[in-house]
Design an enzyme around this catalytic site. Structure first.
Site, PDB file in Angstrom:
ATOM      1  N   ASP A 285       0.863  -1.173   0.000  1.00 45.22           N
ATOM      2  CA  ASP A 285       0.000   0.000   0.000  1.00 45.22           C
ATOM      3  C   ASP A 285       0.912   1.239   0.000  1.00 45.22           C
ATOM      4  O   ASP A 285       2.135   1.145   0.173  1.00 45.22           O
ATOM      5  CB  ASP A 285      -0.962  -0.009   1.192  1.00 45.22           C
ATOM      6  CG  ASP A 285      -2.210   0.825   0.888  1.00 45.22           C
ATOM      7  OD1 ASP A 285      -2.099   1.798   0.108  1.00 45.22           O
ATOM      8  OD2 ASP A 285      -3.281   0.524   1.432  1.00 45.22           O
ATOM      9  N   GLU A 490     -10.613   6.511   4.316  1.00 45.79           N
ATOM     10  CA  GLU A 490      -9.636   5.843   5.184  1.00 45.79           C
ATOM     11  C   GLU A 490      -9.806   6.246   6.658  1.00 45.79           C
ATOM     12  O   GLU A 490     -10.921   6.380   7.142  1.00 45.79           O
ATOM     13  CB  GLU A 490      -8.209   6.086   4.654  1.00 45.79           C
ATOM     14  CG  GLU A 490      -8.086   5.558   3.218  1.00 45.79           C
ATOM     15  CD  GLU A 490      -6.676   5.450   2.706  1.00 45.79           C
ATOM     16  OE1 GLU A 490      -5.760   5.126   3.458  1.00 45.79           O
ATOM     17  OE2 GLU A 490      -6.484   5.671   1.485  1.00 45.79           O
TER      18      GLU A 490
HETATM   19  C1  BGC Z   1      -5.032   3.175   0.053  1.00 47.62           C
HETATM   20  C2  BGC Z   1      -5.130   2.197  -1.102  1.00 47.62           C
HETATM   21  C3  BGC Z   1      -4.885   2.889  -2.405  1.00 47.62           C
HETATM   22  C4  BGC Z   1      -3.562   3.606  -2.347  1.00 47.62           C
HETATM   23  C5  BGC Z   1      -3.182   4.297  -3.644  1.00 47.62           C
HETATM   24  C6  BGC Z   1      -3.806   4.063  -0.025  1.00 47.62           C
HETATM   25  O1  BGC Z   1      -3.881   5.121   0.860  1.00 47.62           O
HETATM   26  O2  BGC Z   1      -5.042   2.456   1.269  1.00 47.62           O
HETATM   27  O3  BGC Z   1      -6.394   1.567  -1.099  1.00 47.62           O
HETATM   28  O4  BGC Z   1      -4.944   1.967  -3.457  1.00 47.62           O
HETATM   29  O5  BGC Z   1      -3.597   4.575  -1.316  1.00 47.62           O
HETATM   30  O6  BGC Z   1      -3.911   5.439  -3.867  1.00 47.62           O
END
Ligand code: BGC
Length: 604
Positions: A285, A490
């Site tokens: 991630d 998030e």
């Molecule tokens: C998220 C992911 C995402 C990534 C790229 C992260 O903060 O947890 O789900 O794919 O960012 O944008």
């Protein structure tokens, strides 16, 4: 054509082997590196042999950039990569998690929680196909979707990215993978990455694993369970994705029994790669290695060592790429990371690049540009909205349904900010990472849709914040109050009280105390509904985060289409009950998982 790897008709594994054998260590570790668009200069791409670029949430060529500008930008990067010594094309990754949501004018579908309410695998597949088209139109060939989290607790800020709380439901909706990548033909090698053509994108099942099972729903938290439960509840959807040829898997920021997923050799290598037979690549991630052990990457070296040896193949760095590459090179040169591990990672990345046709079709196909936000795609999104609505209450007296509403009523009050805010209707991961309010893109709000849906004799009075005076001077046949959550994403979405924010409870009371009222909730999850508040409502509809096509809502509340949606999440009575799902002994919800009514008050 003189080398095997450039020959499109050579078997993929031979192309992989041939290309790998020609690569230097620097080129190999470059391929393992994914950097952000904003730091990706053309010389960095060419000289460091960068394997992949991404747009972190909201990172666009410029504000409100249309698809053509995206295609120009991505093609520019791609040409730089093709100009490197070996000419290895890039994967350009975005989070097109409910349509190509970074792009102005794209079709925005309901967030996954709403799709879960439809329980319609065929619809998920079609949405995958349409999303792939709109993404490819922008020259982008990699999508960090689907999120196959099993959300066990609505307090989790990413609940809306999950199709729901039940493993079987998520498994069903993994059909989106074949929409995004295409359907492997009969006889295709088992668990081998697949992509059918230049109108498809590389998909990414995320976040491996247990992201939706953390204690108290805390984002990036800790999931405590036995291995058997982890496999039965959270790993199972990955098995479906892998058998449909999913090309990549993203590791989760969360922990399992205290161990960071990014550091788990057991889960990444022994389970995912060896037991489940996954042959694509595992990506971290974003900035996950900066956060692995110590804040701000104070032990970056250790993080890289642990993660790569645990089985990470590509690292979403995405900013400090030079530091990352320097550390990684030293770790390999000192023998702490074996060369065999690097070769395995690069083989997996190259395999996906060959499978996806990136070598043959690296650049955008401008003939797809017209598909972005086209009517045909919007119609599919509207259908999805219709099917996602869950009717939870219809009439104070069950024998006297309140819905469908009379579209010929004399005067209708429409109240609440969410009734006329496209950004709120779309939620997080739309235009920006956290999402935003207002006319952020092209689409139809509930107010827009209402104006189209009612007859010429009907007056629709819209007030964002009505007051008692609103009712003093005018008579309303009935009202529709639209309340809910503002956009979030998030950790910013974690909530321990799950109350309806922005004065929603007060607004419902104010209106419903005076006029018969339908309440529509726009939210990424079930929210706390006081018993008294529910009593006041004449009807109550959960509309989730429907996206750009608000007319899907008016289609159903005025009775042109029947309610079909069923709860993808248990609707709790009080937050003290959480986490509350069917597997627990005491299951006394406000509305159970799977609940939903028709407009005739039949339980679906
Ligand atoms: C998220 C992911 C995402 C990534 C790229 C992260 O903060 O947890 O789900 O794919 O960012 O944008």
């Amino acid at each position: 054509m003189d080398c095997v790897y450039k020959n499109p008709s050579a078997p993929i594994e031979e192309r992989v082997k041939d290309l790998l054998s020609r690569m230097t260590l620097d080129e190999k570790i470059g391929q393992m590196t994914q950097i952000e668009r904003g730091v990706a200069t053309l010389s960095v791409i060419t000289e460091l042999s960068i394997g992949s670029i991404l747009s972190v949430g909201g990172s666009a060529p410029y504000e409100d950039a249309p698809s053509e500008a995206w295609a120009d930008m991505v093609d520019g990067f791609q040409k730089a990569a093709l100009g490197s010594r070996l000419g290895i094309p890039l994967l350009y990754g975005v989070d097109a998690i409910h349509g190509n949501n970074n792009v102005y004018g794209a079709t925005i579908f309901p967030q996954n929680v709403g799709l879960g309410a439809t329980r319609d695998a065929d619809l998920a597949q079609k949405i995958g196909m349409v999303t792939a088209l709109e993404v490819r139109a922008c020259g982008i060939n990699y999508n960090f979707a689907p999120c196959v989290a099993v959300c066990k607790d609505p307090r989790w800020g990413r609940c809306y990215e999950s199709y729901g709380e039940e493993t079987e439901l998520i498994r069903k909706m993994t059909s989106i993978v074949t929409g995004l990548q295409g359907q492997p033909p009969p006889g295709y090698p088992k668990n081998y990455p697949f992509l059918s053509g230049s109108d498809k994108v590389v998909a990414c099942a995320k976040h491996f694993v247990g992201d939706g099972g953390t204690e108290r729903g805390i984002n990036e938290g800790n999931t405590i369970s036995s291995y058997d439960d982890l496999e039965r509840i959270h790993i199972a959807p990955y098995i479906d994705c892998i058998s449909q040829g999913v090309c990549t898997v993203m590791a989760s920021y969360s922990k399992w029994n205290g161990c960071h997923l990014h550091a788990s050799h057991f889960l990444l290598t022994e389970v995912l790669k060896e037991k489940l037979g996954f042959k694509g690549f595992v990506i971290t991630d974003s900035e996950a290695l900066d956060r692995l052990y110590h804040p701000h990457g104070s032990n970056y070296d250790q993080s890289i060592l642990t993660a790569i040896n645990a089985g990470i193949d590509m690292v979403m760095v995405p900013f400090r790429y030079q530091l990352f590459l320097d550390h990684l090179r030293c770790l390999v040169e000192s023998g702490k990371i074996p060369m065999t591990r690097i070769d395995d990672a690069v083989e997996r990345i190259l395999r996906v690049k060959f499978v996806s046709g990136a070598f043959e079709n690296p650049l955008s196909d401008r003939s797809l540009l017209d598909t972005v936000g086209c009517n045909h795609h919007r119609e599919l999104a509207r259908v999805a909205v219709r099917k996602s609505l869950v009717l939870l209450k219809n009439g104070k007296d069950i024998t006297k349904p309140f819905l469908p509403l009379d579209r010929k009523a004399k005067r209708i009050l429409l109240a609440g900010k969410h009734a006329d805010d496209l950004g709120f209707q779309c939620g997080g991961w739309t235009k920006t990472w956290e999402g935003m309010g207002g006319r952020i893109t092209i689409g139809t709000t509930i107010l827009d849709a209402m104006k189209d849906a009612v007859g010429g004799e009907t007056e629709v009075v819209y007030e964002e914040n009505p007051s008692p005076d609103t009712f003093a001077s005018q008579d309303f046949s009935y009202s529709i109050v639209v309340v809910g959550e503002p956009p979030y994403c998030e950790s910013g979405g974690d909530s321990q009280d799950l109350r309806i924010p922005l004065g929603g409870e007060e607004l419902i009371s104010l209106v419903a105390d005076r006029v018969p009222t339908l309440v529509i909730l726009i939210s990424g999850r079930p929210l706390y509904i006081e018993p008294l508040l529910l009593e006041k409502m004449d009807a109550f509809v959960a509309a989730w985060l429907p996206g750009t096509e608000g007319a899907g809502i008016t289609d159903v509340i005025f009775g042109d289409f029947e309610f079909q949606g069923r709860l993808p999440m248990t609707w709790f009575k009080s937050v003290d009950q959480l986490p509350m799902h069917q597997e627990r002994n005491s299951y006394e919800p406000l509305f159970p998982f799977g609940y939903g009514l028709t407009s005739k008050n039949k339980v679906l």
